[in-house]
Design a protein around this motif. Structure first.
Motif, PDB file in Angstrom:
ATOM      1  N   TYR A 198     -26.666 -34.995 -16.772  1.00  0.00           N
ATOM      2  CA  TYR A 198     -25.690 -35.815 -17.512  1.00  0.00           C
ATOM      3  C   TYR A 198     -25.247 -36.917 -16.568  1.00  0.00           C
ATOM      4  O   TYR A 198     -24.581 -36.659 -15.568  1.00  0.00           O
ATOM      5  CB  TYR A 198     -24.527 -34.924 -17.931  1.00  0.00           C
ATOM      6  N   TYR A 199     -25.651 -38.155 -16.865  1.00  0.00           N
ATOM      7  CA  TYR A 199     -25.398 -39.323 -16.004  1.00  0.00           C
ATOM      8  C   TYR A 199     -24.570 -40.301 -16.814  1.00  0.00           C
ATOM      9  O   TYR A 199     -25.022 -40.768 -17.876  1.00  0.00           O
ATOM     10  CB  TYR A 199     -26.743 -39.930 -15.604  1.00  0.00           C
ATOM     11  N   THR A 200     -23.372 -40.625 -16.334  1.00  0.00           N
ATOM     12  CA  THR A 200     -22.517 -41.512 -17.132  1.00  0.00           C
ATOM     13  C   THR A 200     -21.467 -42.208 -16.276  1.00  0.00           C
ATOM     14  O   THR A 200     -21.075 -41.695 -15.226  1.00  0.00           O
ATOM     15  CB  THR A 200     -21.815 -40.712 -18.256  1.00  0.00           C
ATOM     16  N   GLY A 201     -21.021 -43.362 -16.742  1.00  0.00           N
ATOM     17  CA  GLY A 201     -19.844 -44.001 -16.176  1.00  0.00           C
ATOM     18  C   GLY A 201     -18.603 -43.367 -16.778  1.00  0.00           C
ATOM     19  O   GLY A 201     -18.613 -42.968 -17.949  1.00  0.00           O
ATOM     20  N   CYS A 202     -17.533 -43.254 -16.006  1.00  0.00           N
ATOM     21  CA  CYS A 202     -16.309 -42.712 -16.583  1.00  0.00           C
ATOM     22  C   CYS A 202     -15.082 -43.303 -15.890  1.00  0.00           C
ATOM     23  O   CYS A 202     -15.195 -43.965 -14.852  1.00  0.00           O
ATOM     24  CB  CYS A 202     -16.303 -41.184 -16.572  1.00  0.00           C
ATOM     25  N   THR A 203     -13.933 -43.090 -16.532  1.00  0.00           N
ATOM     26  CA  THR A 203     -12.677 -43.593 -15.977  1.00  0.00           C
ATOM     27  C   THR A 203     -12.090 -42.558 -15.023  1.00  0.00           C
ATOM     28  O   THR A 203     -12.508 -41.396 -15.003  1.00  0.00           O
ATOM     29  CB  THR A 203     -11.653 -43.847 -17.100  1.00  0.00           C
ATOM     30  N   LEU A 204     -11.086 -42.985 -14.271  1.00  0.00           N
ATOM     31  CA  LEU A 204     -10.435 -42.051 -13.348  1.00  0.00           C
ATOM     32  C   LEU A 204      -9.788 -40.895 -14.090  1.00  0.00           C
ATOM     33  O   LEU A 204      -9.627 -39.806 -13.527  1.00  0.00           O
ATOM     34  CB  LEU A 204      -9.381 -42.788 -12.512  1.00  0.00           C
ATOM     35  N   ASP A 205      -9.379 -41.106 -15.347  1.00  0.00           N
ATOM     36  CA  ASP A 205      -8.751 -40.025 -16.109  1.00  0.00           C
ATOM     37  C   ASP A 205      -9.740 -39.345 -17.061  1.00  0.00           C
ATOM     38  O   ASP A 205      -9.325 -38.650 -17.998  1.00  0.00           O
ATOM     39  CB  ASP A 205      -7.486 -40.500 -16.836  1.00  0.00           C
ATOM     40  N   GLY A 206     -11.040 -39.526 -16.805  1.00  0.00           N
ATOM     41  CA  GLY A 206     -12.015 -38.658 -17.456  1.00  0.00           C
ATOM     42  C   GLY A 206     -12.434 -39.042 -18.862  1.00  0.00           C
ATOM     43  O   GLY A 206     -12.681 -38.170 -19.702  1.00  0.00           O
ATOM     44  N   PHE A 207     -12.557 -40.344 -19.132  1.00  0.00           N
ATOM     45  CA  PHE A 207     -13.055 -40.777 -20.434  1.00  0.00           C
ATOM     46  C   PHE A 207     -14.304 -41.638 -20.261  1.00  0.00           C
ATOM     47  O   PHE A 207     -14.447 -42.339 -19.247  1.00  0.00           O
ATOM     48  CB  PHE A 207     -11.966 -41.554 -21.193  1.00  0.00           C
ATOM     49  N   ILE A 208     -15.197 -41.583 -21.265  1.00  0.00           N
ATOM     50  CA  ILE A 208     -16.432 -42.376 -21.195  1.00  0.00           C
ATOM     51  C   ILE A 208     -16.442 -43.510 -22.213  1.00  0.00           C
ATOM     52  O   ILE A 208     -17.379 -44.314 -22.239  1.00  0.00           O
ATOM     53  CB  ILE A 208     -17.693 -41.498 -21.345  1.00  0.00           C
ATOM     54  N   ALA A 209     -15.428 -43.586 -23.057  1.00  0.00           N
ATOM     55  CA  ALA A 209     -15.261 -44.703 -24.001  1.00  0.00           C
ATOM     56  C   ALA A 209     -13.821 -44.674 -24.472  1.00  0.00           C
ATOM     57  O   ALA A 209     -13.147 -43.646 -24.376  1.00  0.00           O
ATOM     58  CB  ALA A 209     -16.206 -44.547 -25.199  1.00  0.00           C
TER      59      ALA A 209
END
Ligand SMILES: NC(=O)c1ccc[n+]([C@@H]2O[C@H](COP(=O)([O-])OP(=O)(O)OC[C@H]3O[C@@H](n4cnc5c(N)ncnc54)[C@H](OP(=O)(O)O)[C@@H]3O)[C@@H](O)[C@H]2O)c1
Length: 172
Positions: A5-16
């Motif tokens: 599972y390869y993804t960009g995410c925010t510091l608070d754990g969201f991908i969108a």
């Protein structure tokens, strides 16, 4: 061969965001030849899988036609006809994983997202690694990166310009 599972995410754990925007991600600076960037990751891949919202995002935003990588979209929805590399499937991720493994021919499998789908692969004991590129932003809500209790071991870290990157193995 690994399922990643390869993804960009925010510091608070969201991908969108809640309305499926990725502007907070696509606006960032990254060295595409740098550590843990997508082009080198892409060269390892033999297949990928994503959920319906992610495929809808690609239909709405991608200017290039989808490539030749064997791709599974898990959905109960009816989508417009897709390129030959794309199959629509549903429900049983273990069966889908067996089909992807055959198509991948010993190469890695990319779980594109979202997080709940990655969780389904984890629950089936089929997720090997999680690679996260943390953008320097918090959103306060949105699509969660991994809505499960998942134990991980940190294997590798890197900075790539705006991003703090981590590669984790799944602890079984
Ligand atoms: N930051 C990043 O790098 C990154 C990476 C990937 C995705 N994203 C974004 O993150 C968001 C993810 O959206 P999301 O959380 O809704 O996740 P998603 O996995 O893209 O879509 C979830 C939907 O997929 C379908 N689905 C999932 N598992 C299924 C299964 N086993 N069988 C059949 N259908 C299944 C269901 O829809 P139906 O039942 O209605 O078909 C489910 O509601 C999107 O906006 C995407 O663009 C961001």
């Amino acid at each position: 061969m690994a399922t990643i599972y390869y993804t960009g995410c925010t510091l608070d754990g969201f991908i969108a965001t809640t309305d499926h925007s990725l502007d907070w991600l696509t606006s960032r600076d990254i060295d595409l030849d740098g550590p843990m960037a997508y082009p080198a990751f892409q060269r390892r891949l033999g297949a990928c899988v994503m959920g319906a919202s992610t495929w809808q995002w690609i239909l709405d935003h991608d200017e290039e036609p989808w490539g030749s990588l064997p791709t599974w979209v898990l959905t109960h929805r009816t989508f417009p006809e897709a390129p030959a590399s794309v199959r629509f499937d549903r429900d049983d991720v273990a069966r889908v994983h067996a089909d992807m493994t055959e198509a991948a021919g010993g190469r890695d499998i990319w779980v594109v997202g979202g997080g709940e789908l990655a969780g389904q692969f984890h629950d089936a004991g089929l997720l090997d690694e999680v690679w996260l590129q943390y953008a320097p932003v918090a959103l306060g809500g949105g699509a969660p990166v991994l809505p499960r209790h998942v134990e991980l071991r940190l294997e590798e870290t890197a900075r790539n310009r705006d991003f703090m990157c981590g590669r984790y193995s799944v602890v079984r």
